[in-house]
Design an enzyme around this catalytic site. Structure first.
Site, PDB file in Angstrom:
ATOM      1  N   GLU A 160       0.925  -1.181  -0.022  1.00 38.28           N
ATOM      2  CA  GLU A 160      -0.069  -0.056   0.150  1.00 38.28           C
ATOM      3  C   GLU A 160       0.955   1.140   0.029  1.00 38.28           C
ATOM      4  O   GLU A 160       0.425   2.200  -0.863  1.00 38.28           O
ATOM      5  CB  GLU A 160      -1.051  -0.099   1.340  1.00 38.28           C
ATOM      6  CG  GLU A 160      -1.992  -1.121   1.149  1.00 38.28           C
ATOM      7  CD  GLU A 160      -2.827  -0.870   0.151  1.00 38.28           C
ATOM      8  OE1 GLU A 160      -3.062   0.095  -0.817  1.00 38.28           O
ATOM      9  OE2 GLU A 160      -3.383  -1.971  -0.380  1.00 38.28           O
ATOM     10  N   HIS A 251      -6.401  -5.762 -10.404  1.00 40.31           N
ATOM     11  CA  HIS A 251      -5.675  -6.717  -9.570  1.00 40.31           C
ATOM     12  C   HIS A 251      -5.533  -7.949 -10.320  1.00 40.31           C
ATOM     13  O   HIS A 251      -4.704  -8.998  -9.826  1.00 40.31           O
ATOM     14  CB  HIS A 251      -6.471  -6.936  -8.314  1.00 40.31           C
ATOM     15  CG  HIS A 251      -6.375  -5.632  -7.413  1.00 40.31           C
ATOM     16  ND1 HIS A 251      -7.327  -4.758  -7.453  1.00 40.31           N
ATOM     17  CD2 HIS A 251      -5.522  -5.476  -6.396  1.00 40.31           C
ATOM     18  CE1 HIS A 251      -7.180  -3.760  -6.562  1.00 40.31           C
ATOM     19  NE2 HIS A 251      -6.150  -4.410  -5.700  1.00 40.31           N
TER      20      HIS A 251
END
Length: 331
Positions: A160, A251
């Site tokens: 992240e 993703h």
């Protein structure tokens, strides 16, 4: 993956996935807005306004709220740990990520200029995700089925925060192949943060993303860089361009460049941050990498940088060629 889980026959799993999708939609908008304001290349990877080499972290408690205000401060840099394990894990994970970037690239925080790392724990009620919104990291406690406590995964924290690094460098647009590259770059550096924290080289690493935070529905991990599509029963990542999903989620298609990095790192051996990581980092910082870059454009930049760093006849350059050939991305 959340889209697939939202169609599950299990009503609890379906409800949790739908709740996560609603929150994710908000943070993706917030991240896009932040990227449009602050995105772009840093002028230097090293801080000159301060010495650098030590992180500046602040951990906040969201107290299970769903707003994107930072919340109540529970630990600032240098303060002792509290009895909140999520706050402790977030603080340590932010530090591990900072240490990786500083030790490997002399990069002082995500912006290269010593930016404070903000971590917000206990986001939402049983929220099964973690995200970077352009200014801070938010961690959910998990729903117990898809994910457990998201602060437990140092690779997830590295992933992240790397979205922040990408924001300050190539600012890759979060859709299509550039969006899949954005996700893949975060996995590439997230796995290295994990490997460095655990003292693993390319042969002892499991190359799994999220193995420490998945619940029973997603065992054993969120993604496999070694074997995209094989991480869990719901994993739909392709491993080569033969199975690329047109219009697929970022993703999903990120499995292709993920495997290219795995092949490169394991071909070269040793630690992933010895040569493979620096090649990927140089490509990310290359001024020729545009926000809408394709897999092929990024691949060519990894080769160009390998040639510049290691030479025309180097084993590193040959390994880069082989890594993209393995996933059928032409150079």
């Amino acid at each position: 993956m959340l889209d697939r889980l939202a169609r599950s026959d299990d009503p609890d799993l379906r409800a949790s996935a739908l709740d996560a999708l609603r929150i994710d939609a908000r943070f993706r908008i917030a991240r896009a807005e932040s990227a449009s304001r602050t995105g772009g290349r840093t002028t230097a990877p090293v801080t000159f306004a301060r010495i650098g080499g030590a992180p500046n972290r602040t951990i906040y408690d969201q107290e299970h709220g769903s707003s994107q205000t930072l919340g109540r401060v529970v630990r600032a840099e240098g303060q002792p740990e509290t009895d909140d394990i999520a706050a402790t894990e977030a603080y340590e994970g932010l530090g591990r990520t900072y240490e990786y970037y500083w030790s490997t690239f002399q990069r002082d925080s995500i912006d290269g200029q010593g930016r404070t790392l903000h971590g917000c724990v206990h986001q939402g009620e049983n929220y099964p995700n973690a995200f970077w919104d352009g200014r801070a990291m938010f961690f959910g406690d998990g729903d117990g089925q898809m994910l457990t406590r998201t602060t437990a995964g140092v690779d997830v924290i590295g992933h992240e925060l790397t979205h922040g690094v990408t924001q300050y460098e190539a600012n890759l647009v979060y859709s299509g192949q550039s969006g899949a590259l954005n996700e893949s770059v975060s996995d590439v550096f997230g796995i290295q943060v994990k490997q460095r924290a655990l003292g693993q080289d390319v042969t002892t690493s499991d190359w799994l993303i999220g193995a420490d935070i998945v619940g029973p529905a997603l065992q054993p991990a969120l993604r496999s860089m070694k074997d995209p599509g094989q991480a869990n029963p719901h994993d739909d990542q392709p491993a080569t361009m033969d199975d690329y999903v047109p219009g697929g989620d970022v993703h999903t298609n990120s499995g292709i460049p993920n495997r290219a990095f795995y092949v490169l790192a394991t071909t070269l051996g040793g630690n992933a941050w010895d040569a493979a990581g620096p090649i990927w980092y140089a490509a990310l910082r290359d001024a020729r990498l545009t926000p809408t870059a394709t897999f092929q454009e990024f691949a060519r930049l990894t080769l160009r940088n390998a040639l510049m760093i290691y030479g025309q006849t180097s084993s590193e350059a040959d390994a880069v060629r082989g890594s993209w050939e393995a996933v059928q991305v032409p150079l």
